[in-house]
Write an enzyme that holds these catalytic residues in place. Structure first.
Site, short mmCIF file in Angstrom:
data_model
loop_
_atom_site.label_atom_id
_atom_site.label_comp_id
_atom_site.label_asym_id
_atom_site.label_seq_id
_atom_site.Cartn_x
_atom_site.Cartn_y
_atom_site.Cartn_z
N CYS A 391 34.91 42.99 35.15
CA CYS A 391 35.88 41.96 34.78
C CYS A 391 36.21 42.03 33.29
O CYS A 391 36.95 42.91 32.88
CB CYS A 391 35.38 40.58 35.20
SG CYS A 391 36.73 39.43 35.43
N HIS A 520 34.52 41.33 40.59
CA HIS A 520 33.07 41.26 40.37
C HIS A 520 32.33 41.88 41.56
O HIS A 520 31.99 41.18 42.50
CB HIS A 520 32.62 39.80 40.21
CG HIS A 520 33.10 39.17 38.94
ND1 HIS A 520 32.37 39.22 37.78
CD2 HIS A 520 34.24 38.50 38.65
CE1 HIS A 520 33.03 38.59 36.83
NE2 HIS A 520 34.17 38.14 37.33
N GLU A 522 29.39 42.63 41.81
CA GLU A 522 28.02 42.12 41.93
C GLU A 522 27.87 41.05 43.00
O GLU A 522 26.77 40.80 43.48
CB GLU A 522 27.51 41.61 40.57
CG GLU A 522 28.17 40.35 40.03
CD GLU A 522 29.37 40.62 39.13
OE1 GLU A 522 30.00 41.69 39.26
OE2 GLU A 522 29.70 39.74 38.30
N1 GLN Z 1 37.94 36.23 30.30
C1 GLN Z 1 38.53 37.14 31.21
C2 GLN Z 1 39.62 36.49 32.05
O1 GLN Z 1 39.66 35.31 32.20
C3 GLN Z 1 37.49 37.79 32.10
C4 GLN Z 1 36.83 36.83 33.02
C5 GLN Z 1 35.55 37.37 33.57
O2 GLN Z 1 34.96 38.30 33.08
N2 GLN Z 1 35.05 36.74 34.63
O3 GLN Z 1 40.45 37.17 32.62
#
Ligand code: GLN
Length: 543
Positions: A391, A520, A522
């Site tokens: 992400c 994600h 994970e």
């Molecule tokens: N801050 C970034 C966004 O909002 C990544 C979010 C994250 O890593 N969950 O897109």
């Protein structure tokens, strides 16, 4: 379904203090019934007023676990998914705020037909409706409900009232498990049962007697204390179960089943006892124990300044995913948490990354520590250290590449610098409005989205599929204006959402393993089925 079944319910409540493994116990119970070939599901009740876990500080609350159906829930839901090997949804999670919101909305919609809506029984009734819905949706023979917090707290009274009402309606269909802590004060050197006796009393005071006590403690429960617990808590001696600390949480289903807990609960619920097939868990545990060669992984990010415990909690699924993948590769995972601000303070410190077999940059938000993370990604790219960006980790990998390979020195995400001349990561108008109007709760790009993979890439080979589905939780996106240039220069776009054309995965062509995912992964790793990207990342790290 061939034969209709009569759904049964097990409530798991906590005594003495929180954080003693109620979630893992709930998950382990689920694993045990699953090993008996039964259909089982689990629910988490969080007593706080927040409607979901998404707006809570992960340092205080732990990880926000995202379901396929776009819910932001508690990290225990991740334990259930991993131990039960099921996909849960928003029906499996509730908070006080969520329950009240439904009751109030129903009242405003005249669904109570003008009658006075009362805290009791109308609120517990909504709790019961939700539990029944989850049980039905999963066609579960046994539904395990974990009530957050500890007994005796004001916050979970209404949930315990719902449990009491269910027991009253169908006494043979509901069982209670009290997971309690037995401290060993250092000046006494002796395990004390008194706090648990008080917890059992507190449970009695809301009309509930526990059927089973799971005695958590540093050591196993001995006979004198077991007998004391049984008498003073009103629980049969054979229903007092010992759950001492163990090196791996994946041992707990086995610890509980050694004491025949599954069949004991089936008897309490008026069901026939059944044998358990725990061989997969036994084999898995052997694998964990025999993985002695180390693989050293650096997890680089912010959030790491508040001590190991909270930190580990905010990345629970990432840690578990690394472990699953390491054990699959016959390696013992060694994880180091590196605060990226260190690389900002001292440029030379970046060299410490050379001591690691792999680097992971997990998700995150905001501006702190970002330049340090970008430096770490550059180091991993240039020194060919296996890298996995999750992400924010993927977003920052594209920014690093834009700056240091494409020569766009000002490249950034608009989350950090809204005025950047090269907004590699940007925000769409809908999301920008959410932020402008303070609509933070549940408005990120959440949950499962499809992703089409590019043939012949490392990523596609890892998945052995062309179309995958993964879970998201982010507001910002890769800016397609930079896609062709980045791809041609070597940071290939290898995964795309087919409906929106959004970039989901990038992969460096000339590198042992350098992959970033907008989603994600994970959230979908399972103990005995590691996530393909984590698996291949560790495989590369082994070399
Ligand atoms: N801050 C970034 C966004 O909002 C990544 C979010 C994250 O890593 N969950 O897109």
């Amino acid at each position: 379904m061939s034969k209709s079944h009569h759904p049964k319910f097990i409530f798991v409540v906590g005594g003495v203090l929180s954080g003693v493994g109620k979630g893992v116990t709930t998950a382990s119970l689920g694993a045990i019934f699953k090993a008996k070939g039964m259909r089982v599901t689990a629910l988490k009740i969080d007593p706080y007023v927040n409607v979901d876990a998404g707006t809570m500080n992960p340092i205080e609350h732990g990880e926000v676990f995202v379901t396929d159906d776009r819910d932001e829930t508690d990290q225990d839901m991740g334990n259930y998914e991993r131990f039960l090997d099921v996909d849960l949804d928003s029906n499996s999670y509730m908070t006080t705020g969520r329950v009240y919101l439904t009751v109030i909305e129903n009242e405003r919609a005249m669904k109570y037909k003008g009658k006075c809506v009362q805290v009791v029984p109308d609120v517990p009734k909504e709790v019961i409706r939700r539990i029944a819905t989850a049980a039905k949706n999963h066609r579960a023979e046994i539904t395990i409900i974990e009530v957050g917090g500890t007994v005796g707290e004001y916050e979970n009274i209404l949930f315990l009232e719902a449990a009491r009402m269910m027991k009253l309606a169908n006494p043979a269909d509901v069982a209670f498990v009290l997971v309690s802590y037995l401290p060993i004060p250092s000046h006494l050197g002796e395990m004390k049962t008194k706090p648990t006796q008080h917890a059992a009393r507190a449970l009695n005071s809301v009309g509930i007697n526990s059927d089973v006590i799971i005695a958590r403690g540093e050591y196993a429960l001995d006979k004198p204390r077991l007998e004391k617990l049984a008498v003073f808590c009103g629980v049969k001696p054979e229903h007092c179960i010992s759950a001492p600390d163990v090196p791996s949480i994946y041992q707990i289903p086995l610890t509980l089943e050694e004491q025949n807990l599954g069949n004991k609960l089936l008897k309490i619920l008026n069901l026939k006892t059944r044998p358990s097939n725990l061989k997969p868990w036994q084999d898995f545990l052997k694998r964990i124990q025999s993985s002695t060669r180390e693989v050293k992984i650096a997890v680089v990010g912010k959030y790491f300044g508040t001590g190991d415990y909270t930190l580990a909690d905010s990345y629970h699924s990432v840690i578990e995913s690394i472990k699953h993948a390491a054990w699959f590769n016959d390696r013992k995972p060694i994880l180091d948490w590196i605060d990226s601000e260190e690389f900002e303070r001292d440029e030379n410190s970046i060299k410490k990354l050379s001591r690691y077999d792999g680097v992971i940059v997990p998700g995150g938000f905001g501006t702190r520590g970002i330049e340090g993370i970008i430096r770490a990604i550059q180091y991993a790219r240039e020194h060919k250290i296996p890298f996995l960006g999750l992400c924010y980790g993927m977003q920052l990998a594209t920014i690093e590449f834009a700056r240091n390979v494409l020569g766009k020195k000002d490249a950034n995400t608009v989350e950090v610098n809204p005025q950047t001349t090269d907004p590699i990561i940007f925000i769409n108008p809908v999301q920008a409005k959410n932020v402008r109007t303070n609509k933070y709760g549940g408005t990120m790009r959440l949950g499962a989205y499809d992703c089409a993979l590019r043939q012949g890439t490392k990523t596609q080979k890892a998945y052995e599929m062309d179309l995958i589905s993964e879970r998201h939780r982010h507001r910002y996106e890769f800016n397609n204006a930079y896609r062709a240039e980045m791809d041609a220069a070597g940071l290939q776009v290898v995964g795309i959402n087919p409906e929106t054309d959004l970039v989901e995965i990038v992969e460096l062509s000339d590198h042992p393993f350098f992959v970033g995912t907008q989603f994600h992964p994970e959230f979908k790793s399972r103990p005995m089925r590691p996530h393909p990207l984590f698996r291949e990342f560790i495989k590369a790290a082994k070399k």
